[in-house]
Design a protein around this motif. Structure first.
Motif, PDB file in Angstrom:
ATOM      1  N   ASP A  52       0.819  -1.216  -0.180  1.00 43.53           N
ATOM      2  CA  ASP A  52      -0.135   0.015   0.044  1.00 43.53           C
ATOM      3  C   ASP A  52       0.893   1.131  -0.075  1.00 43.53           C
ATOM      4  O   ASP A  52       0.625   2.306  -0.657  1.00 43.53           O
ATOM      5  CB  ASP A  52      -0.998   0.032   1.186  1.00 43.53           C
ATOM      6  CG  ASP A  52      -1.858  -1.080   0.992  1.00 43.53           C
ATOM      7  OD1 ASP A  52      -2.165  -1.375  -0.129  1.00 43.53           O
ATOM      8  OD2 ASP A  52      -2.694  -1.457   2.158  1.00 43.53           O
ATOM      9  N   GLY A  53       2.047   1.246   0.655  1.00 48.01           N
ATOM     10  CA  GLY A  53       2.865   2.237   0.996  1.00 48.01           C
ATOM     11  C   GLY A  53       3.447   2.651  -0.617  1.00 48.01           C
ATOM     12  O   GLY A  53       3.740   3.559  -1.049  1.00 48.01           O
ATOM     13  N   VAL A 130       9.004   6.817   6.549  1.00 43.92           N
ATOM     14  CA  VAL A 130      10.380   5.872   6.648  1.00 43.92           C
ATOM     15  C   VAL A 130      11.304   6.173   5.408  1.00 43.92           C
ATOM     16  O   VAL A 130      12.402   6.396   5.266  1.00 43.92           O
ATOM     17  CB  VAL A 130      10.389   4.671   7.296  1.00 43.92           C
ATOM     18  CG1 VAL A 130      11.584   3.811   7.162  1.00 43.92           C
ATOM     19  CG2 VAL A 130       9.788   4.494   8.677  1.00 43.92           C
ATOM     20  N   ARG A 131      10.380   5.819   4.335  1.00 40.37           N
ATOM     21  CA  ARG A 131      10.993   5.791   2.799  1.00 40.37           C
ATOM     22  C   ARG A 131      11.622   7.148   2.682  1.00 40.37           C
ATOM     23  O   ARG A 131      12.561   7.351   1.891  1.00 40.37           O
ATOM     24  CB  ARG A 131      10.208   5.259   1.854  1.00 40.37           C
ATOM     25  CG  ARG A 131      10.141   3.662   1.847  1.00 40.37           C
ATOM     26  CD  ARG A 131       9.686   2.983   0.639  1.00 40.37           C
ATOM     27  NE  ARG A 131       8.295   3.343   0.292  1.00 40.37           N
ATOM     28  CZ  ARG A 131       7.259   3.058   1.050  1.00 40.37           C
ATOM     29  NH1 ARG A 131       7.376   1.968   1.820  1.00 40.37           N
ATOM     30  NH2 ARG A 131       6.152   3.550   0.604  1.00 40.37           N
ATOM     31  N   LYS A 132      10.534   7.985   2.736  1.00 38.12           N
ATOM     32  CA  LYS A 132      10.731   9.527   2.537  1.00 38.12           C
ATOM     33  C   LYS A 132      12.216   9.933   3.248  1.00 38.12           C
ATOM     34  O   LYS A 132      12.728  10.803   2.628  1.00 38.12           O
ATOM     35  CB  LYS A 132       9.749  10.339   2.824  1.00 38.12           C
ATOM     36  CG  LYS A 132       8.560  10.425   1.852  1.00 38.12           C
ATOM     37  CD  LYS A 132       7.616  11.354   2.255  1.00 38.12           C
ATOM     38  CE  LYS A 132       6.363  11.287   1.385  1.00 38.12           C
ATOM     39  NZ  LYS A 132       5.209  12.160   2.032  1.00 38.12           N
ATOM     40  N   HIS A 145      10.958  -4.345  12.330  1.00 33.77           N
ATOM     41  CA  HIS A 145      11.157  -2.959  12.830  1.00 33.77           C
ATOM     42  C   HIS A 145      11.507  -1.923  11.698  1.00 33.77           C
ATOM     43  O   HIS A 145      11.796  -2.480  10.379  1.00 33.77           O
ATOM     44  CB  HIS A 145      12.222  -2.535  13.688  1.00 33.77           C
ATOM     45  CG  HIS A 145      13.586  -2.980  13.400  1.00 33.77           C
ATOM     46  ND1 HIS A 145      14.201  -4.279  13.453  1.00 33.77           N
ATOM     47  CD2 HIS A 145      14.681  -2.265  12.811  1.00 33.77           C
ATOM     48  CE1 HIS A 145      15.431  -4.455  13.305  1.00 33.77           C
ATOM     49  NE2 HIS A 145      15.567  -3.118  12.684  1.00 33.77           N
ATOM     50  N   PHE A 146      11.168  -0.814  11.622  1.00 33.63           N
ATOM     51  CA  PHE A 146      11.557  -0.034  10.764  1.00 33.63           C
ATOM     52  C   PHE A 146      12.784   0.865  11.080  1.00 33.63           C
ATOM     53  O   PHE A 146      13.197   0.752  12.301  1.00 33.63           O
ATOM     54  CB  PHE A 146      10.666   1.330  10.568  1.00 33.63           C
ATOM     55  CG  PHE A 146       9.333   0.975  10.095  1.00 33.63           C
ATOM     56  CD1 PHE A 146       8.932   0.802   8.861  1.00 33.63           C
ATOM     57  CD2 PHE A 146       8.124   0.566  10.884  1.00 33.63           C
ATOM     58  CE1 PHE A 146       7.618   0.319   8.360  1.00 33.63           C
ATOM     59  CE2 PHE A 146       6.985   0.049  10.701  1.00 33.63           C
ATOM     60  CZ  PHE A 146       6.738   0.150   9.548  1.00 33.63           C
ATOM     61  N   ARG A 150      20.546   8.021  11.058  1.00 27.35           N
ATOM     62  CA  ARG A 150      20.292   9.086  11.967  1.00 27.35           C
ATOM     63  C   ARG A 150      20.534  10.239  10.991  1.00 27.35           C
ATOM     64  O   ARG A 150      20.099  11.590  11.330  1.00 27.35           O
ATOM     65  CB  ARG A 150      21.186   8.940  13.026  1.00 27.35           C
ATOM     66  CG  ARG A 150      20.639   7.768  13.977  1.00 27.35           C
ATOM     67  CD  ARG A 150      21.222   7.765  15.195  1.00 27.35           C
ATOM     68  NE  ARG A 150      21.304   8.865  16.073  1.00 27.35           N
ATOM     69  CZ  ARG A 150      22.022   9.140  16.913  1.00 27.35           C
ATOM     70  NH1 ARG A 150      23.082   8.259  17.463  1.00 27.35           N
ATOM     71  NH2 ARG A 150      22.183  10.082  17.676  1.00 27.35           N
ATOM     72  N   LYS A 151      21.510  10.552  10.298  1.00 25.79           N
ATOM     73  CA  LYS A 151      21.907  11.545   9.444  1.00 25.79           C
ATOM     74  C   LYS A 151      20.651  12.233   8.617  1.00 25.79           C
ATOM     75  O   LYS A 151      20.337  13.269   8.454  1.00 25.79           O
ATOM     76  CB  LYS A 151      23.221  11.148   8.598  1.00 25.79           C
ATOM     77  CG  LYS A 151      24.364  11.020   9.035  1.00 25.79           C
ATOM     78  CD  LYS A 151      25.491  10.756   8.256  1.00 25.79           C
ATOM     79  CE  LYS A 151      26.960  10.560   8.835  1.00 25.79           C
ATOM     80  NZ  LYS A 151      27.814  10.214   7.967  1.00 25.79           N
ATOM     81  N   ALA A 152      19.965  11.098   7.954  1.00 25.91           N
ATOM     82  CA  ALA A 152      18.687  11.558   7.174  1.00 25.91           C
ATOM     83  C   ALA A 152      17.788  12.148   7.912  1.00 25.91           C
ATOM     84  O   ALA A 152      16.954  13.182   7.736  1.00 25.91           O
ATOM     85  CB  ALA A 152      18.220  10.474   6.545  1.00 25.91           C
ATOM     86  N   ALA A 153      17.627  11.614   9.339  1.00 25.72           N
ATOM     87  CA  ALA A 153      16.664  12.060  10.175  1.00 25.72           C
ATOM     88  C   ALA A 153      16.745  13.592  10.677  1.00 25.72           C
ATOM     89  O   ALA A 153      15.891  14.152  11.340  1.00 25.72           O
ATOM     90  CB  ALA A 153      16.178  11.118  11.301  1.00 25.72           C
TER      91      ALA A 153
END
Length: 154
Positions: A52-53, A130-132, A145-146, A150-153
């Motif tokens: 669905d995602g 999460v994918r974005k 888990h997803f 950390r750099k992307a967040a």
């Protein structure tokens, strides 16, 4: 019936390609190996949510040269942009989803685990966020888990 050890989920979506008479069809099929038959419904919901995602972001109409409508809007800046503090991984999620998740920093990754059964709709929303942010879903049965780098967040 014998023990179920494999699950295949196929879903698709068809949309009209802009103003033309052409239609576009996208279909995904995912096969999952289920080690414990008791986990069958959880595996099914996770696979449906994953698909669905994928489908929710895959068939948005594009304008010239693949530019989506929201990317075509012009913005004018009169002053230089002020630096913004980087969001924490939990801040990437709306409140209704954030309450369903736990967040844990582990080295280069932020690990995101569900606190309860998510269902396919919430799973798809979380997977899309999460994918974005260059993350992914790790399927490990009860340890699934997803994760978001950390750099992307930040």
């Amino acid at each position: 019936m014998g023990k179920i050890t494999e699950l295949t989920v196929t879903k698709g979506r068809t949309v009209r390609a802009g103003d033309r008479e052409e239609w576009i069809r996208i279909e995904y099929s995912v096969k999952a190996v289920v080690e414990d038959e008791a986990e069958l419904n959880v595996a099914k919901a996770h696979v449906e949510g994953l698909i669905d995602g994928w489908l929710s972001g895959s068939l948005e109409p594009a304008g010239p040269a693949g530019v989506k409508p929201e990317q075509r809007k012009k913005t004018e800046r009169k002053e230089p942009a002020k630096p913004i503090e980087a969001p924490k991984p939990a801040d990437l999620f709306p409140e209704d989803l954030k309450g369903l998740l736990s967040f844990e920093d582990q080295g280069e990754w932020t690990i995101i685990k569900p606190r309860q059964f998510l269902g396919s709709e919430n799973f798809a929303k979380i997977a899309e966020i999460v994918r974005k942010h260059n993350g992914d879903y790790i399927s490990k049965g009860k340890e699934s888990h997803f994760r978001i780098p950390r750099k992307a967040a930040k």
